[in-house]
Scaffold this motif. Structure first.
Motif, short mmCIF file in Angstrom:
data_model
loop_
_atom_site.label_atom_id
_atom_site.label_comp_id
_atom_site.label_asym_id
_atom_site.label_seq_id
_atom_site.Cartn_x
_atom_site.Cartn_y
_atom_site.Cartn_z
N VAL A 149 0.87 -1.09 0.01
CA VAL A 149 0.10 0.07 0.02
C VAL A 149 0.90 1.39 0.03
O VAL A 149 0.77 2.12 -0.75
N LEU A 150 2.00 1.24 0.75
CA LEU A 150 2.90 2.42 1.02
C LEU A 150 3.49 2.72 -0.41
O LEU A 150 3.69 3.83 -0.92
N ILE A 151 4.08 1.78 -1.16
CA ILE A 151 4.88 1.73 -2.45
C ILE A 151 3.77 2.29 -3.41
O ILE A 151 4.26 3.17 -4.14
N SER A 152 2.71 1.75 -3.54
CA SER A 152 1.78 2.17 -4.72
C SER A 152 1.16 3.38 -4.24
O SER A 152 1.22 4.07 -5.45
N THR A 153 0.66 3.89 -3.32
CA THR A 153 0.00 4.93 -2.95
C THR A 153 1.21 6.27 -3.10
O THR A 153 0.89 7.17 -3.68
N VAL A 154 2.40 6.06 -2.49
CA VAL A 154 3.23 7.05 -2.41
C VAL A 154 3.70 7.39 -3.81
O VAL A 154 4.06 8.30 -4.27
N SER A 155 4.29 6.21 -4.35
CA SER A 155 4.72 6.57 -6.05
C SER A 155 3.73 7.12 -6.80
O SER A 155 3.98 8.01 -7.61
N ARG A 156 2.45 6.59 -6.65
CA ARG A 156 1.57 7.20 -7.60
C ARG A 156 1.23 8.71 -7.43
O ARG A 156 0.97 9.35 -8.18
N ALA A 157 1.28 8.98 -6.02
CA ALA A 157 1.02 10.27 -5.59
C ALA A 157 2.12 11.15 -6.07
O ALA A 157 1.95 12.34 -6.59
N LEU A 158 3.23 10.73 -6.01
CA LEU A 158 4.39 11.52 -6.37
C LEU A 158 4.16 11.82 -8.03
O LEU A 158 4.67 12.79 -8.38
N THR A 159 3.97 10.61 -8.59
CA THR A 159 3.81 10.66 -10.27
C THR A 159 2.84 11.61 -10.71
O THR A 159 2.94 12.56 -11.49
N MET A 160 1.74 11.82 -9.78
CA MET A 160 0.36 12.62 -10.12
C MET A 160 0.96 14.17 -9.84
O MET A 160 0.85 14.95 -10.70
N GLU A 161 1.69 14.24 -8.98
CA GLU A 161 2.06 15.67 -8.59
C GLU A 161 2.96 16.34 -9.42
O GLU A 161 3.08 17.28 -9.75
N ASP A 162 3.96 15.26 -9.89
CA ASP A 162 5.05 15.46 -10.86
C ASP A 162 4.45 16.06 -12.09
O ASP A 162 4.83 16.83 -12.84
N ALA A 163 3.18 15.35 -12.53
CA ALA A 163 2.39 15.78 -13.82
C ALA A 163 1.91 16.90 -13.75
O ALA A 163 1.67 17.78 -14.83
N MET A 164 1.49 17.43 -12.36
CA MET A 164 0.91 18.56 -12.16
C MET A 164 1.81 19.93 -12.16
O MET A 164 1.79 20.97 -12.35
#
Length: 193
Positions: A149-164
């Protein structure tokens, strides 16, 4: 319903996915997909009775592709790094955002997403438990389900923020993540006789 292995059906799903990525899920409609595919709306209904059926078919297709990619990631000798990279893919993160937004309005979509996510997490939990044991780490000390859960949520959140364009703190967060991933992935597996 039209055949699932039809080139036309694949084309319609490709168009729906492209529209979701470029303009968001609200841009996907029967008429819009028909116009983009240069077909009639009736042909769309031949393959998908409703717009929800189109979305569900798209989710199922993506889910199967993602499960295949995840399976490859789970076979890595550096499992944690592989899972981090798998969950950090910008295209996947963008589609996830659209599917999650769509699931707020469509119960069938939400149920399909949750079903897939639960299957994916169980595969990851099992692989991580075996991976930790192979490195002499007690899975109770680092619960595999919490780790996935930590790996998937943190990595995706950082990826989404980076896209913004929001990257403040990312360098520091990524350094911290790398340090902890390396502690486990870098630990040699005990030799067996």
């Amino acid at each position: 319903m039209g055949p699932e292995n039809s080139k036309t059906r694949f084309l319609l799903l490709d168009i729906a996915e492209r529209l979701m990525l470029e303009e968001g899920y609200a841009a996907v409609g029967i008429r819009r997909v028909a116009r983009e595919a240069d077909v009639t709306p009736a042909l769309i209904h031949y393959y998908f009775r409703t717009l929800d059926d189109l979305f569900l078919a798209l989710i199922r297709r993506r889910s199967e592709q993602e499960l295949e990619a995840q399976t490859r990631a789970l076979e890595s000798g550096r499992l944690l790094h592989s899972l981090w990279a798998y969950n950090s893919h910008p295209r996947g993160a963008a589609l996830n955002v659209e599917f999650i937004a769509l699931s707020n309005h469509r119960k069938a979509v939400r149920a399909e997403l949750v079903s897939y996510a639960e299957r994916a997490r169980e595969l990851q939990r099992e692989a991580l438990a075996n991976y930790l044991r192979a490195r002499g780490i007690d899975p109770e000390a680092i619960p595999p389900l919490a780790l996935t859960v930590l790996i998937s949520t943190v990595s995706r959140a950082l990826t989404m923020e980076d896209a913004m364009g929001l990257t403040v703190g990312h360098e520091e967060a990524l350094a911290l993540v790398e340090e902890y991933l390396q502690k486990i992935d870098g630990a040699p597996a005990p030799e067996t006789d």
